[in-house]
Structure formats: C-alpha cells, structure tokens
Design a protein around this motif. Structure first.
Motif, short mmCIF file in Angstrom:
data_model
loop_
_atom_site.label_atom_id
_atom_site.label_comp_id
_atom_site.label_asym_id
_atom_site.label_seq_id
_atom_site.Cartn_x
_atom_site.Cartn_y
_atom_site.Cartn_z
N ASP A 93 51.82 35.29 -40.83
CA ASP A 93 51.98 33.85 -40.68
C ASP A 93 53.00 33.36 -41.71
O ASP A 93 52.98 33.80 -42.86
CB ASP A 93 50.62 33.16 -40.92
CG ASP A 93 50.66 31.69 -40.56
OD1 ASP A 93 51.35 30.92 -41.27
OD2 ASP A 93 50.00 31.30 -39.60
N PRO A 94 53.90 32.45 -41.32
CA PRO A 94 54.91 31.97 -42.28
C PRO A 94 54.32 31.33 -43.53
O PRO A 94 54.97 31.30 -44.58
CB PRO A 94 55.70 30.93 -41.46
CG PRO A 94 55.49 31.34 -40.03
CD PRO A 94 54.11 31.91 -39.97
N ALA A 95 53.07 30.84 -43.43
CA ALA A 95 52.46 30.20 -44.60
C ALA A 95 51.96 31.22 -45.63
O ALA A 95 51.68 30.85 -46.76
CB ALA A 95 51.29 29.32 -44.15
N VAL A 96 51.85 32.47 -45.23
CA VAL A 96 51.36 33.51 -46.14
C VAL A 96 52.55 34.13 -46.86
O VAL A 96 53.49 34.63 -46.23
CB VAL A 96 50.58 34.60 -45.37
CG1 VAL A 96 50.13 35.70 -46.32
CG2 VAL A 96 49.39 33.98 -44.65
N LYS A 97 52.52 34.09 -48.19
CA LYS A 97 53.59 34.66 -49.00
C LYS A 97 53.18 36.06 -49.44
O LYS A 97 52.20 36.24 -50.16
CB LYS A 97 53.87 33.78 -50.22
CG LYS A 97 54.20 32.33 -49.89
CD LYS A 97 55.40 32.23 -48.98
CE LYS A 97 55.74 30.78 -48.67
NZ LYS A 97 56.86 30.65 -47.71
#
Length: 234
Positions: A93-97
């Motif tokens: 997910d793009p929100a997970v770094k």
C-alpha cells in the motif's frame, strides 16, 4: 374483414373433390417481445463492473514490490547485519513506508532504533546511524509508576529531561539560582512494558557520565521525575 381458411372436404379416397380448392392459410400472429431498456442498461453495467473488478485484481496481483523484512530478533541499538534481514515481494500500500529490497545494503551496519521482530517489514525510521548510547555516556534505569507515565509513547532516541523533585517537608536545596528545579538532559534508550500487578515501566535513559550518578541518586531517593523534551530538543 378477416381472412379465413376455406375448408376442403376430403374425398373418400383421400383426393380432394373437383371444384373445391383450398383457400389461403393465414399464418398465426406472433407478438414481438417488448424490449426493456432498463434491463439492458443494468446488464451492461454489471458486465462493465465485473470487467473492472477483474482488471483491478490483476493489477494488484501483478503490481508487487520487493521489500526488506526482519528475520531475527534485533534489540534496540544493535547493529544490523545482512543475516538479520530478508526479502519479500508483496502488494504494498502506498501509505506503508518500507525499505526497498534494492536498498538492503544501505541499512546493513546501522543500528536498530526500535526493537525489531521477525516477520515484520523494515521501515526507514526503525534504523539509525547514530548510537543511542554515545561514548562517555551512562545508562540510568528509571522506574515510572502508572501516574508518571506520559500518554505519549516513549520511543528510543526521544529526548527527555530528568527533574529533581525535593521530598515533602525538605528544603529546596536543589534549585538553581533563579528558583528553577535542577534538571538533567537524557535520551531514551529503551522502555519496558508495564510490570504485571504494579504497572511500573522501567525506562533506560542515557545521560552524560557526570550526570549519571546524580540521576541515579535522585532515582534511589524517589525524587526524580521525567518529562518529555520539546520536538526541537528544548
């Protein structure tokens, strides 16, 4: 006036009698089906939605990212080795770094800023190039009762101030010339979980070598309190 079918009397031998000719046959009336635009539109919409869902699923399955994972327990401040890390391909997910697998070499040799557990993804903020306990510093264990634990979670590397609070009935001999309580700067190295029954949390705080004994004396006498420093360290 509707057309009718003329009846032909059959002859005894099955041959029509002379002069009696069969009339035209009217085909049965077939009613055409009524078209329903709403049903057609709904069918088209369902087909389109199904196709879009399959397309999204295929994109999610195909759009995978190679990331770095943790394969061994790593304590706070421990230097990361390549054996502590692994690789995995996931739909991220793009929100997970997370640290990309291509950058694995860049985190090897750095220290864990937090405790790392096997099976978790490695985030960039979980590693640091700085040693939480620098040369010349000492670690002072500080026990905090439930009422003394801040609502903000204590994380390794967080700046804190150790404040001397005189016991009740004693003179304020540990105040500075302007009346401000004496304080010691420190940095959180590790915070334990709450102890069963008492709820006490033990926090390891790194201080300078000269301030370590003083902080330990305050802790032993029960005159020490810990406050979080502002984000800028002041």
């Amino acid at each position: 006036m509707s057309k009718t079918q003329e009846r032909v009397d059959p002859a005894p031998n099955g041959v029509p009698l002379p002069g009696r000719v069969a009339g035209p046959v009217v085909p049965p009336r077939v009613s055409a089906r009524r078209r329903r635009p709403g049903v057609i539109a709904l069918s088209l919409a369902l087909i389109a939605a199904g196709g879009a869902g399959v397309a999204v699923l295929l994109l999610q399955v195909g759009n995978r990212t190679d990331v770095v994972t943790v394969v061994h327990d790593v304590q706070v401040g421990q230097v990361l080795s390549e054996d502590d890390l692994g690789r995995a391909s996931i739909a991220l997910d793009p929100a997970v770094k997370a640290v990309r697998a291509d950058d694995l070499k860049s985190v090897v040799g750095k220290r864990a800023a937090v405790e790392l557990k096997p099976g978790s993804l490695l985030a960039p903020v979980q590693v640091t190039k700085d040693n939480l306990v620098k040369a010349g510093q000492q670690i002072v264990p500080i026990g905090l009762e439930p009422k003394q634990i801040p609502a903000t979670a204590l994380v390794p590397g967080q700046e804190v101030k150790l404040v001397h609070v005189p016991a009740q009935g004693s003179s304020d001999t540990d105040k500075t010339s302007d009346g401000v309580p004496q304080t010691i700067d420190g940095r959180v190295v590790k915070a334990s979980g709450a102890a069963p029954g008492t709820g006490i949390v033990v926090v390891d705080v790194a201080t300078s070598a000269t301030d370590g004994p003083t902080a330990a004396a305050w802790e032993s006498a029960g005159n020490l309190r810990m406050v979080l420093a502002a984000p800028d360290g002041n």
